[in-house]
Design an enzyme around this catalytic site. Structure first.
Site, PDB file in Angstrom:
ATOM      1  CD  GLU A  43      -2.957  -0.850  -0.236  1.00  0.00           C
ATOM      2  OE1 GLU A  43      -3.100   0.283  -0.744  1.00  0.00           O
ATOM      3  OE2 GLU A  43      -3.746  -1.678  -0.549  1.00  0.00           O
ATOM      4  CE1 TYR A 125      -6.730   2.944  -0.330  1.00  0.00           C
ATOM      5  CE2 TYR A 125      -4.322   3.318  -0.117  1.00  0.00           C
ATOM      6  CZ  TYR A 125      -5.424   2.659  -0.684  1.00  0.00           C
ATOM      7  OH  TYR A 125      -5.324   1.560  -1.260  1.00  0.00           O
ATOM      8  CG  ASP A 143      -7.612   3.395  -4.538  1.00  0.00           C
ATOM      9  OD1 ASP A 143      -9.015   3.391  -4.969  1.00  0.00           O
ATOM     10  OD2 ASP A 143      -7.226   2.586  -4.876  1.00  0.00           O
TER      11      ASP A 143
END
Length: 352
Positions: A43, A125, A143
């Site tokens: 990520e 996020y 996202d």
């Protein structure tokens, strides 16, 4: 019927069970939770970067540093060099800082969004994504792909970035309590493969019957975007100082643009101002050309100058070092300076 009155998660998860992308950091749909270290690492790498670009970096990082303890014990220079080319280099510094904290905890990542947000480099996020994907927590993961899907599902007319709170509220209404990690990844996959920026493949979309944007006949109009502000174009110089088959490289300051990376000396250009034009030593500098590079908030024209005189700079000064030309591939130069190096080498007829 639209997305407000329909169980979007049921249809989307059924689609995901069949069409999920196979990615090296994922577990199969409905499978056991993946390794939090691999989820977190992927990520962080995927921020502002494409899946295609990240795969090779992820493979190399997990080969060299297969656990968070391994990464925490890695020399900073090696990590920064391995990151070179992914951009947004503050992420690499935060990666190490986060690995150190998690390693100090015995290698266990926090399982909640709040706990993850307390770690270096984890914003809203990333914390939500790790909580959902690695730990099965219900979290609203938004996202760029999810922004596009939700904007179209609900035909949100407000332009980005101002529409983000509304997008998040709508995403919350369709996020299920169960299989939250699979749902988050399904939304990402839908945006990446079906609900694409241009030419969305609405006939293949599992949510097409409840998509308000499709009902308008103009799904590509969403998400609505505010007019872009003109980006300033900065001017700077980089300096190639060569001696006996080696070039002088410096280590950039830890904070600021391309912080902590090896680079050619330059004239102090930044996002806010042009460079001074001043060379690091007196001599007969020859122009080698210009490389253009785009940063998030500005563009840069970097004028490369070469010098191959008798004067030298002292190794060790300003964190610099002589680096052999035949080993430049191992220097871990950021993309901007890798382009500048190729330009300088072209004037000598040497391959980069």
């Amino acid at each position: 019927m639209d997305a407000r009155s329909h169980d979007v998660a049921v249809d989307l998860l059924a689609w995901y069970d069949t069409h999920a992308r196979k990615l090296p950091w994922r577990s199969p749909p409905g499978g056991r939770a993946p390794d939090p270290y691999r989820v977190w690492l992927s990520e962080v790498m995927l921020q502002q970067t494409t899946v295609a670009a990240v795969k090779a970096y992820f493979a190399e990082f997990t080969r060299r540093w297969p656990t968070v303890h391994d990464l925490a014990n890695a020399p900073e220079g090696e990590v920064m060099a391995a990151w070179a080319g992914l951009g947004y280099y503050a992420r690499a510094r935060n990666l190490l800082a986060c690995a150190l904290q998690v390693s100090a905890r015995g290698g266990a990542f926090p399982e909640t969004e709040d706990g993850l947000r307390a770690l270096p480099g984890l914003g809203a996020y990333t914390a939500a994504a790790v909580a959902a994907i690695a730990f099965g927590q219900r979290a609203v993961v938004v996202d760029a792909n999810v922004e596009r899907v939700v904007s179209r599902l609900f035909a949100i007319e407000d332009p980005l970035p101002g529409s983000r709170p509304s997008i998040r509220r709508h995403a919350d209404t369709i996020t299920p309590d169960e299989r939250a990690g699979d749902f988050a990844q399904a939304m990402m996959d839908l945006g990446a493969t079906i609900c694409t920026t241009r030419n969305p493949r609405c006939l293949l979309c599992p949510l097409s019957t409840v998509c308000v944007a499709r009902q308008t006949g103009e799904p590509e109009r969403f998400p609505v975007k505010a007019a872009k502000k003109a980006r300033p174009q900065r001017q700077g110089r980089a300096f190639w100082i060569e001696r006996e088959g080696a070039v002088w490289l410096v280590r950039r300051p830890g904070k600021g643009m391309l912080g902590g990376m090896r680079a050619l000396p330059d004239d102090g250009w930044s996002a806010r101002q042009d460079g001074s034009g001043k060379a690091p030593l007196e001599g007969a500098w020859e122009p080698a050309g210009v490389v253009s590079h785009g940063f998030t908030h500005f563009g840069l024209d970097l004028h490369v100058a070469t010098y191959r005189g008798n004067e030298t700079v002292s190794p060790g000064a300003d964190g610099g070092e002589w680096w052999r030309l035949d080993a430049l591939a191992d220097a871990g130069l950021p993309t901007l300076f890798a382009k500048a190096v190729r330009l300088a080498l072209a004037t000598t007829g040497v391959d980069a």
